[in-house]
Design a protein around this motif. Structure first.
Motif, mmCIF file in Angstrom:
data_model
loop_
_atom_site.group_PDB
_atom_site.id
_atom_site.type_symbol
_atom_site.label_atom_id
_atom_site.label_comp_id
_atom_site.label_asym_id
_atom_site.label_seq_id
_atom_site.Cartn_x
_atom_site.Cartn_y
_atom_site.Cartn_z
ATOM 1 N N LEU A 33 -28.169 -2.777 -17.984
ATOM 2 C CA LEU A 33 -27.155 -2.043 -17.217
ATOM 3 C C LEU A 33 -26.696 -0.800 -17.973
ATOM 4 N N ALA A 34 -26.473 -0.961 -19.273
ATOM 5 C CA ALA A 34 -26.036 0.192 -20.068
ATOM 6 C C ALA A 34 -27.082 1.304 -19.978
ATOM 7 N N PHE A 35 -28.348 0.926 -20.116
ATOM 8 C CA PHE A 35 -29.447 1.885 -20.006
ATOM 9 C C PHE A 35 -29.443 2.526 -18.615
ATOM 10 N N ALA A 36 -29.257 1.691 -17.589
ATOM 11 C CA ALA A 36 -29.280 2.175 -16.207
ATOM 12 C C ALA A 36 -28.184 3.210 -15.960
ATOM 13 N N MET A 37 -27.009 2.955 -16.508
ATOM 14 C CA MET A 37 -25.893 3.880 -16.297
ATOM 15 C C MET A 37 -26.242 5.268 -16.845
ATOM 16 N N VAL A 38 -26.780 5.257 -18.069
ATOM 17 C CA VAL A 38 -27.149 6.530 -18.684
ATOM 18 C C VAL A 38 -28.214 7.238 -17.840
ATOM 19 N N GLY B 15 -29.496 6.326 -3.834
ATOM 20 C CA GLY B 15 -30.825 5.781 -4.101
ATOM 21 C C GLY B 15 -31.130 5.717 -5.590
ATOM 22 N N PRO B 16 -30.901 6.829 -6.315
ATOM 23 C CA PRO B 16 -31.200 6.808 -7.745
ATOM 24 C C PRO B 16 -30.395 5.755 -8.501
ATOM 25 N N PHE B 17 -29.222 5.392 -7.979
ATOM 26 C CA PHE B 17 -28.440 4.362 -8.661
ATOM 27 C C PHE B 17 -29.177 3.027 -8.606
ATOM 28 N N VAL B 18 -29.604 2.677 -7.410
ATOM 29 C CA VAL B 18 -30.366 1.432 -7.253
ATOM 30 C C VAL B 18 -31.623 1.497 -8.124
ATOM 31 N N ALA B 19 -32.299 2.648 -8.080
ATOM 32 C CA ALA B 19 -33.527 2.804 -8.860
ATOM 33 C C ALA B 19 -33.238 2.675 -10.349
ATOM 34 N N ALA B 20 -32.135 3.291 -10.801
ATOM 35 C CA ALA B 20 -31.808 3.249 -12.228
ATOM 36 C C ALA B 20 -31.532 1.817 -12.664
ATOM 37 N N VAL B 21 -30.819 1.080 -11.834
ATOM 38 C CA VAL B 21 -30.526 -0.310 -12.192
ATOM 39 C C VAL B 21 -31.822 -1.116 -12.244
ATOM 40 N N LEU B 22 -32.661 -0.962 -11.224
ATOM 41 C CA LEU B 22 -33.941 -1.675 -11.217
ATOM 42 C C LEU B 22 -34.763 -1.333 -12.461
ATOM 43 N N LEU B 23 -34.879 -0.026 -12.727
ATOM 44 C CA LEU B 23 -35.701 0.415 -13.854
ATOM 45 C C LEU B 23 -35.094 -0.007 -15.178
ATOM 46 N N GLY B 24 -33.787 0.253 -15.312
ATOM 47 C CA GLY B 24 -33.121 -0.030 -16.581
ATOM 48 C C GLY B 24 -33.219 -1.501 -16.936
ATOM 49 N N GLY C 150 -24.968 8.506 -23.866
ATOM 50 C CA GLY C 150 -26.131 7.644 -24.086
ATOM 51 C C GLY C 150 -26.862 7.932 -25.385
ATOM 52 N N ALA C 151 -26.213 8.684 -26.278
ATOM 53 C CA ALA C 151 -26.925 9.123 -27.481
ATOM 54 C C ALA C 151 -27.468 7.963 -28.311
ATOM 55 N N ASP C 152 -26.882 6.776 -28.213
ATOM 56 C CA ASP C 152 -27.436 5.692 -29.023
ATOM 57 C C ASP C 152 -28.452 4.856 -28.242
ATOM 58 N N ILE C 153 -28.712 5.238 -26.984
ATOM 59 C CA ILE C 153 -29.781 4.574 -26.227
ATOM 60 C C ILE C 153 -30.993 5.501 -26.148
ATOM 61 N N LEU C 154 -30.766 6.739 -25.688
ATOM 62 C CA LEU C 154 -31.822 7.754 -25.688
ATOM 63 C C LEU C 154 -31.530 8.684 -26.862
ATOM 64 N N PHE D 225 -17.953 -0.322 -23.291
ATOM 65 C CA PHE D 225 -17.210 0.872 -22.923
ATOM 66 C C PHE D 225 -18.090 1.807 -22.075
ATOM 67 N N LEU D 226 -19.347 1.940 -22.502
ATOM 68 C CA LEU D 226 -20.281 2.825 -21.795
ATOM 69 C C LEU D 226 -20.436 2.399 -20.341
ATOM 70 N N ILE D 227 -20.644 1.094 -20.126
ATOM 71 C CA ILE D 227 -20.811 0.615 -18.757
ATOM 72 C C ILE D 227 -19.547 0.852 -17.946
ATOM 73 N N ALA D 228 -18.405 0.545 -18.553
ATOM 74 C CA ALA D 228 -17.140 0.669 -17.823
ATOM 75 C C ALA D 228 -16.870 2.124 -17.442
#
Ligand SMILES: Nc1ncnc2c1ncn2[C@@H]1O[C@H](COP(=O)(O)OP(=O)(O)OP(=O)(O)O)[C@@H](O)[C@H]1O
Ligand SMILES: [Mg+2]
Lengths: 290, 250, 337
Positions: free
Chosen positions: A16-21, A244-253, A212-216, A148-151
């Motif tokens: 989820l954290a990855f998806a948010m970024v 759409g990209p939100f759903v995609a980001a969650v799926l991908l992340g 997202g600097a500590d993920i990417l 914190f990032l997700i929130a």
């Protein structure tokens, strides 16, 4: 069972954290594509710039995290306005090839400039004390920063969606994505709308890059290395779509995190194969118009 | 007699908007048939459904009695379906002659030939050129299409369609956007089309419609309102209502 | 007007128009210039032959890209995948089957052709950014496969110890790169003949038609997807041939043949020379490779800056690349007197 449960929670959380970024960075790309029909491969440059500005402001000048983020987002948004007015706008009517080449050229230049200023190594993110360590939720604890990032991302996304849904500006954007000519005939100033939307998308990307600097990891090849992720998010989500990209980001992340965790040897393939399969099934993406 | 073209219960909607609502339509062999209706009635959509650019949500399409509903666009063209576009759809950077030769080559099944020079099929180039001469475009043959005035570009649209030697020709507002001084040329071409081609023409200019068509179909909001001879249509109260009362209906 | 028949002035334009189109594929003297340079370079710059073969291989690779990008208008950032498959196929074949080069080239072309055909079926269902993304995804997928399948590809170390046999059992690959140069030049020459035929064939014309207006192509009965998959497969085979040549002339294959950078570079070379005109590949690859040889070593960071700036400038001011500029200059000169 317990191990399984714990692993699933962990995957879901980090996914989820990855998806948010991914989403915060990519949503601007999707809108640019839908609104102006512009294939902006250099979108990642704005995220990268946001990352560099945030980390530099914090690490070198001791600016508090929150201020550093806002500063980076505003600075990048302003920079993007200049680029949009003087360069991008000249290519709105041009072919896709021109847009692709132009934006790849921008990436090349950005890579060189960033390397010249900051060197080849990734930037470190020195988190404030309040955001480092773990936070205990009773049943288990999570890294404080990612929580914190997700929130904060969720808050941002809700604000963005409400803005698009409720404000006059949002209504204009939706109208113009739907049918640009119609919007123009209704007296919407599309030139100004493009600039504002572009700035908003770039500012969000900068925010995503900083958050997202500590993920990417922030390094010179950023805009090339993660390009395929940003493109996957918008292609799977459906070009021009906002949700759409939100759903995609969650799926991908989540699935990317899951596969890399569960089957590290082949983890990197699975996501590509899944995306290819999905686009075979729906060439226009999940929420795209055929 | 088997109709040259027939649609049975053809349906299509964009989202919640029905644009083809149960259209039953027949085009007789050699027909001179006009399809009219207000803006947004679904006329272009109807043509796109027939040619396979759009997929219908229900219904059947028959060409010369044979069902073509599931056929690809190219398959339909091969069976004799030709069309022009309301907005010019040409190879703008190529010469007029190249535009038409492209269509002629495809008709002869030569479009996929890899191991010979295009120029070695002189017969195809000559056929395309003859067609241009008949449309009085011979002198412009070598000009890039984008350098032609709009009226002549409309003629190239028709020339390409004729290069396919269609048995059914669908003309989508062939004179749209052409200055009125030049429409006469286009009209002339249309009036002199070979008699064995069944022609369906979409047109807003009523003079042109009444001059050309032996039969008229009126489409309103995706449905056939009425069909008949020009005289019947001219006298029809509902048609007047649609055309004159358009504003009162919003 | 040259071909005007004096007898019937009425049909004169007919003759000249038809005639001109029928003759449009005839060889112009200028088209031989690249070959004069290729042959001349062998004698004039004997110490640069290794660089020369690299350039010839890149020209071949750029021609393969021109077929899909310049003619058919398929925008790809994943052409290195096909080049790399050819390179690896040639390397694996040489290591495990035989070091005979010509059959190795066939293997490289066929392997890349198969990958091109299958991936073409997938990506050509989409367009725009989605298509572009898929070309990237497929490249990463294949690069990752090559990386992980170390038992056959050598992983990060690459394929080492490739030993090529003599060409036709006659010509040994020598340490000065003479054989390699001639070998590359001959293959490139044959490919050029083929590509030239292809772009002037009805098939090639129809690719231009698809690029110019795909809606119209559908409406004249062209099986568009089939044409695109066909040219994509052909292009893949030629890219594979280029990859195979690289393996044969350097006797090494590393993961870099599959890299995104290589895809980007080949696009830049083609754009620099001019797309959709076959000879842009020659000019662009030569200029880029020579400039890189001279400049990139001195300052690799800013090399990329200049490349980026060059791209932006080409898009803004010189969309036809170098050959486009030459065309414009010639037109100006001709108009003057
Ligand atoms: N691809 C599409 N997606 C969504 N709506 C569409 C699409 N194409 C057409 N429409 C809508 O369908 C309706 C019918 O359009 P169509 O072009 O068939 O009308 P028409 O009768 O040809 O009109 P005109 O006389 O202006 O050419 C219109 O309301 C139009 O906005
Ligand atoms: Mg219409």
């Amino acid at each position: 069972m317990d191990v399984f449960f714990s692993a699933s929670i962990s995957i879901l959380f980090h996914g989820l954290a990855f998806a948010m970024v991914l989403y915060i960075i990519s949503v601007g790309l999707s809108v640019t594509m839908g609104l102006m029909g512009f294939a902006n491969l250099a979108h990642g440059v704005f995220a990268m710039a946001g990352g560099y500005l945030t980390t530099t402001a914090m690490n070198t000048y001791g600016v508090p995290f929150g201020f550093a983020l806002v500063f980076a987002a505003v600075a990048v948004a302003l920079l993007s306005v200049v680029l949009e007015r003087f360069l991008y706008a000249r290519l709105y009517g041009a072919g896709e090839l021109e847009q692709v080449l132009f934006t790849i050229g921008l990436i090349f230049m950005a890579v060189a400039v960033v390397r010249y200023i900051w060197g080849p190594l990734p930037q470190r993110m020195l988190l404030p004390a309040a955001l480092s360590g773990q936070i205990d939720f009773g049943f288990r604890s999570f890294p404080t920063y990612r929580t914190f990032l997700i929130a904060i991302s969720l808050v941002l996304i809700v604000v963005l969606w409400l803005g698009i849904e409720r404000t006059n500006f949002g209504a204009q954007v939706r109208a113009a994505v739907d049918n640009r000519r119609m919007a123009e005939s209704l007296g919407i100033n599309t030139g100004r709308l493009f600039t504002l939307t572009f700035a908003l998308g770039s500012g969000l990307a900068a925010l995503g890059g900083g958050l997202g600097a500590d993920i990417l990891a922030i390094h010179p090849a950023y805009a090339f290395e993660y390009l395929v992720y940003f493109l996957m998010v918008v292609a799977v989500g459906g070009l021009g779509s906002i949700r759409g990209p939100f759903v995609a980001a969650v799926l991908l992340g989540v699935s990317d995190t899951a596969f890399k965790y569960l089957v590290p040897e082949v983890g990197a393939f699975v996501i590509y194969i899944a995306v290819i399969g999905l686009l075979l099934w729906r060439p226009a993406g999940l929420f795209g118009r055929a | 007699m088997i109709p040259a073209l027939e649609t049975i219960g053809l349906k299509k909607s964009f989202g919640a908007l029905p644009v083809a609502n149960d259209i039953n339509f027949r085009l007789a062999p050699g027909a001179r048939h006009a399809l009219i209706g207000p803006n947004g009635a679904g006329k272009t959509t109807f043509i796109n459904l027939i040619t396979g650019r759009l997929e219908p949500s229900a219904g059947e399409i028959k060409l010369g009695g044979a069902e073509i509903t599931r056929l690809s666009q190219s398959g339909r063209v091969k069976r004799g379906l030709g069309r022009t576009f309301q907005i010019n759809t040409l190879f703008k950077g190529l010469s007029v002659l190249e535009n038409v030769t492209m269509a002629v080559s495809e008709r002869h099944g030569a479009g996929g030939d890899m191991f010979r020079f295009a120029g070695s099929r002189r017969d195809l180039v000559e056929e395309a050129y003859d067609l241009l001469e008949r449309l009085r475009l011979g002198n412009d043959a070598l000009l890039p299409v984008k350098e032609l005035p709009y009226g002549k570009q409309r003629l190239v649209e028709i020339a390409i369609a004729l290069g396919l030697r269609p048995s059914v020709l669908l003309l989508d507002e062939p004179a749209a956007g052409v200055p009125s001084a030049e429409t006469e040329i286009i009209l002339n071409v249309i009036e002199n089309l070979p008699g064995d081609i069944a022609v369906l023409i979409i047109e807003h200019d009523m003079d042109l419609v009444f001059r050309f068509a032996k039969k008229i179909t009126v489409l309103v909001q995706g449905a056939v309102l009425v069909e008949g001879t020009p005289a019947e249509i001219a006298a029809d109260a509902r048609v007047r209502e649609v055309y004159l009362g358009e504003h009162s209906h919003g | 007007m040259i071909f005007k028949r004096p007898s019937s002035s009425d049909s004169a334009p007919s003759d000249s128009a038809v005639e001109q189109m029928v003759r449009s594929h005839r060889l112009r003297p200028l088209e031989l210039l690249p070959w004069i340079v290729v042959v001349g370079a062998y004698f004039v710059f004997p110490e640069y032959l290794p660089l020369g073969s690299q350039i010839l291989i890149m020209i071949l690779f750029a021609i393969s890209l021109d077929l899909i990008l310049g003619y058919a208008g398929i925008i790809t950032l994943g052409h290195s995948a096909l080049f790399g498959v050819g390179a690896y196929a040639a390397g694996i074949y040489a290591l495990h089957v035989t070091g005979e080069p010509l059959s190795g080239l066939v293997v490289a072309a066929v392997a890349a052709g198969i990958v091109g055909f299958v991936s073409g079926l997938v990506i050509l269902r989409t367009h725009g950014l989605t298509l572009l993304m898929l070309t990237l995804a497929i490249t990463f997928l294949i690069a990752e496969l090559a990386n992980k399948a170390g038992f056959i590809t050598g992983g990060a170390d690459g394929l080492q110890g490739i030993a090529m046999q003599e060409i036709f059992g006659q010509f040994r690959f020598d340490m000065f790169g003479r054989t390699a140069y001639v070998y590359s030049a001959v293959v490139l020459f044959l490919v050029w003949l083929f590509a030239r035929l292809l772009v002037h064939s009805p098939f090639g014309r129809s690719l231009t038609g698809i690029r110019e207006n795909v809606t119209r192509m559908h409406a004249i009965g062209t099986p568009v997807r089939k044409r695109l998959v066909t040219v994509y497969t052909i292009s893949a085979m030629l890219a594979g041939l280029a990859g195979g040549l690289l393996t044969h002339t350097t006797q090494f294959v590393g993961l870099s043949v599959l890299s995104f950078e290589r895809s980007g570079e080949i696009v830049i070379m083609l754009i620099l020379g001019g797309i959709g005109r076959l000879y842009g590949a020659f000019v662009g690859a030569a200029v880029y490779m020579i400039a890189q040889d001279e400049l990139a070593k001195a300052d690799p960071v800013f090399w990329y800056f200049w490349i980026g700036l060059l791209l932006v400038l080409i898009v803004m001011f010189a969309r036809g690349g170098i050959l486009g500029l030459v065309d414009q200059a010639l037109r100006l000169v001709r108009r003057k007197p």
